[in-house]
Design a protein around this motif. Structure first.
Motif, short mmCIF file in Angstrom:
data_model
loop_
_atom_site.label_atom_id
_atom_site.label_comp_id
_atom_site.label_asym_id
_atom_site.label_seq_id
_atom_site.Cartn_x
_atom_site.Cartn_y
_atom_site.Cartn_z
N SER A 273 -102.89 -28.29 -31.66
CA SER A 273 -102.93 -28.75 -33.04
C SER A 273 -103.45 -27.64 -33.96
O SER A 273 -103.93 -26.60 -33.50
N ARG A 274 -103.35 -27.90 -35.26
CA ARG A 274 -103.91 -26.94 -36.22
C ARG A 274 -105.40 -26.75 -35.99
O ARG A 274 -105.91 -25.63 -36.12
N LEU A 277 -106.02 -24.31 -33.13
CA LEU A 277 -105.80 -22.92 -33.55
C LEU A 277 -106.92 -22.44 -34.47
O LEU A 277 -107.42 -21.32 -34.33
N ALA A 278 -107.31 -23.30 -35.40
CA ALA A 278 -108.37 -22.93 -36.33
C ALA A 278 -109.68 -22.66 -35.60
O ALA A 278 -110.41 -21.71 -35.92
N GLU A 285 -108.72 -25.47 -40.84
CA GLU A 285 -107.32 -25.87 -40.75
C GLU A 285 -106.56 -25.51 -42.02
O GLU A 285 -105.43 -25.02 -41.96
N ILE A 288 -105.84 -21.66 -42.20
CA ILE A 288 -104.79 -21.16 -41.29
C ILE A 288 -103.41 -21.59 -41.77
O ILE A 288 -102.44 -20.82 -41.68
N SER A 289 -103.31 -22.79 -42.33
CA SER A 289 -102.03 -23.25 -42.86
C SER A 289 -101.62 -22.42 -44.07
O SER A 289 -100.45 -22.03 -44.21
N SER A 299 -94.40 -23.11 -41.85
CA SER A 299 -95.53 -23.98 -41.54
C SER A 299 -96.09 -23.65 -40.16
O SER A 299 -95.47 -22.91 -39.38
N VAL A 300 -97.24 -24.22 -39.85
CA VAL A 300 -97.86 -23.97 -38.55
C VAL A 300 -96.95 -24.48 -37.42
O VAL A 300 -96.73 -23.78 -36.43
#
Length: 363
Positions: A273-274, A277-278, A285, A288-289, A299-300
C-alpha cells in the motif's frame, strides 16, 4: 420422490461431488497426489449422501450403508491436509494404523450381515454394535479434523495464502462435523432426523465451495508457490523488470523508490500500500503520492503495476512457465486478484494476458 428443496440440494451435491472427484483425477490442471485424496474424500461423501437417500434395508447397499464409510473419510481428509503441508507424519509407521478402525468396521459388518443367512446373534447385539461404531466414528472425525487444523497452523512449509485456504476448508469441515454431532444427539435423544436434512444441505454447499475455493483457488496458490520456488532455486532475474532509466529528479524519494522496486521487488507483495511505501521511505502517504505524480506523471498504483506487468510479461514469455495458469503468474507478479491483473494488463498492453501469451508462442 423429490419432495423438498432439501432433496434437490442433496441430489445436486451428489452429482457435483462425483463430477469434482472425476475432474480431480483426470484433469491435468488439478492432478496431484493431494487432490487424489481430496477426490476420494468427495467421492465417499457423495456416496454416503446417496446411500442416505436410498436408505437400503438389505443387500450389498445395506452393507455399504452400515460399514461406516465415515471412518475412511476421516483418514483420507486428514491425509489430504498432511500432503498439502508436506508433514513428516506421512512417513511414520503408525500413520497406516489410522485405517484400522475402518478395516475393523468392515470385518464387524461382514459378520453381522451373515445373520441374514445363519442368524448368528441376537438383534440387541447388532444395535449395540451400531451405536458403538457411530460414536467412535464421530470421535475419530472430530479428533483428526482438529489435529489437522493444529498441524496446518504450526506448519512452516507453506505460504500464508495456502495456509489460509487450508484453514478455511478445515473450518468448513468442522461445521459439517458439528452438524453431524447435533443430528446424532437428535437421533439418540428424540428419535428424530430433522437435523440430518440441514447436514446434507451443508454438504451440498461444501461441494460448491470445494469446486472453487478448495480446488481451483488453492491450485492457483500451489502453482504460484511452484513458480516462486523455481525462481528462487535458479537464482535468476527472470521476473525482474529491466532497469529503468532514472529521470532527473529533484526529490530523493524517487531514487530510493527505484531501489525498493528493482532490488527488493516489493511490488510482488499483493498487499503493498501507499502507507507501506511511505513507511519504508520515511515520508508521508500524501508526500509520496505528490512526488510520484509531479515527477513521474502517474499515480502510485500505476507506478507499482508497471513493475508487476513487466514481471508478468517475462513469465508469460518464458516457455518454462507455459504449464502454469495465467492467474498464478499474475499472483507471482504481485496482483491480488485475477480481475485486477487482467484489467491492469489490458490497460497497459492493449490485450489480455492470455492473448499476450499466445502471441509470444506464435512469434
Amino acid at each position: 420422490m423429490i419432495t423438498t428443496l432439501g432433496d434437490i440440494a442433496i441430489i445436486a451435491s451428489i452429482i457435483i461431488g462425483y463430477f469434482i472427484s472425476i475432474a480431480l483425477v483426470t484433469t491435468r490442471f488439478y492432478k496431484s497426489r493431494a487432490n487424489n485424496y481430496l477426490a476420494l474424500t468427495l467421492f465417499l461423501i457423495s456416496s454416503l449422501a446417496l446411500l442416505d437417500i436410498i436408505n437400503p434395508e438389505s443387500g450389498f447397499l445395506s452393507f455399504l450403508y452400515f460399514v461406516m464409510i465415515e471412518l475412511l473419510i476421516a483418514v483420507t481428509l486428514y491425509t489430504y491436509f498432511l500432503i498439502q503441508i508436506q508433514h513428516v507424519y506421512l512417513t511414520r509407521p503408525w500413520y497406516k494404523w489410522l485405517y484400522l478402525p475402518f478395516i475393523c468396521s468392515v470385518i464387524v459388518e461382514t459378520i453381522l450381515h451373515l445373520d441374514d443367512i445363519f442368524h448368528l446373534y441376537e438383534s440387541d447385539f447388532a444395535v449395540f454394535v451400531f451405536y458403538a461404531k457411530d460414536i467412535s466414528t464421530l470421535f475419530l472425525n472430530v479428533f483428526l479434523i482438529f489435529w489437522s487444523r493444529y498441524l496446518i497452523k504450526k506448519s512452516n512449509t507453506i505460504s500464508k495464502d495456502k495456509r489460509r485456504w487450508l484453514l478455511r476448508f478445515n473450518l468448513f469441515m468442522m461445521m459439517i462435523i458439528l452438524c453431524w454431532f447435533l443430528s446424532s444427539i437428535e437421533f439418540y435423544a428424540f428419535d428424530s432426523e430433522y437435523t440430518v436434512d440441514y447436514l446434507w444441505i451443508l454438504v451440498s454447499f461444501l461441494s460448491w465451495w470445494v469446486l472453487y475455493y478448495g480446488v481451483f483457488k488453492l491450485q492457483i496458490v500451489v502453482q504460484r508457490d511452484e513458480i516462486h520456488d523455481y525462481l528462487v532455486s535458479k537464482k535468476t532475474d527472470t521476473t525482474a523488470p529491466k532497469k529503468k532509466i532514472k529521470p532527473t529528479t529533484t526529490s530523493k524519494i524517487i531514487p530510493q523508490l527505484y531501489v525498493l522496486m528493482e532490488e527488493e521487488e516489493v511490488y510482488k507483495d499483493p498487499l503493498l500500500s501507499r502507507l507501506d511505501l511511505a513507511t519504508r521511505l520515511g515520508t508521508s502517504e500524501g508526500n509520496i503520492s505528490q512526488v510520484i505524480n509531479q515527477e513521474l506523471n502517474k499515480s502510485v498504483i500505476q507506478f507499482v503495476n508497471e513493475y508487476r506487468i513487466e514481471a508478468a510479461k517475462k513469465l508469460l514469455h518464458d516457455p518454462v512457465f507455459n504449464k502454469y495458469s495465467v492467474e498464478a503468474i499474475g499472483m507471482e507478479a504481485g496482483f491480488k486478484s485475477k480481475s485486477a491483473f487482467y484489467s491492469a494488463f489490458k490497460t497497459n498492453s492493449g490485450m489480455s494476458p492470455g492473448a499476450y501469451r499466445k502471441l509470444q508462442e506464435t512469434s
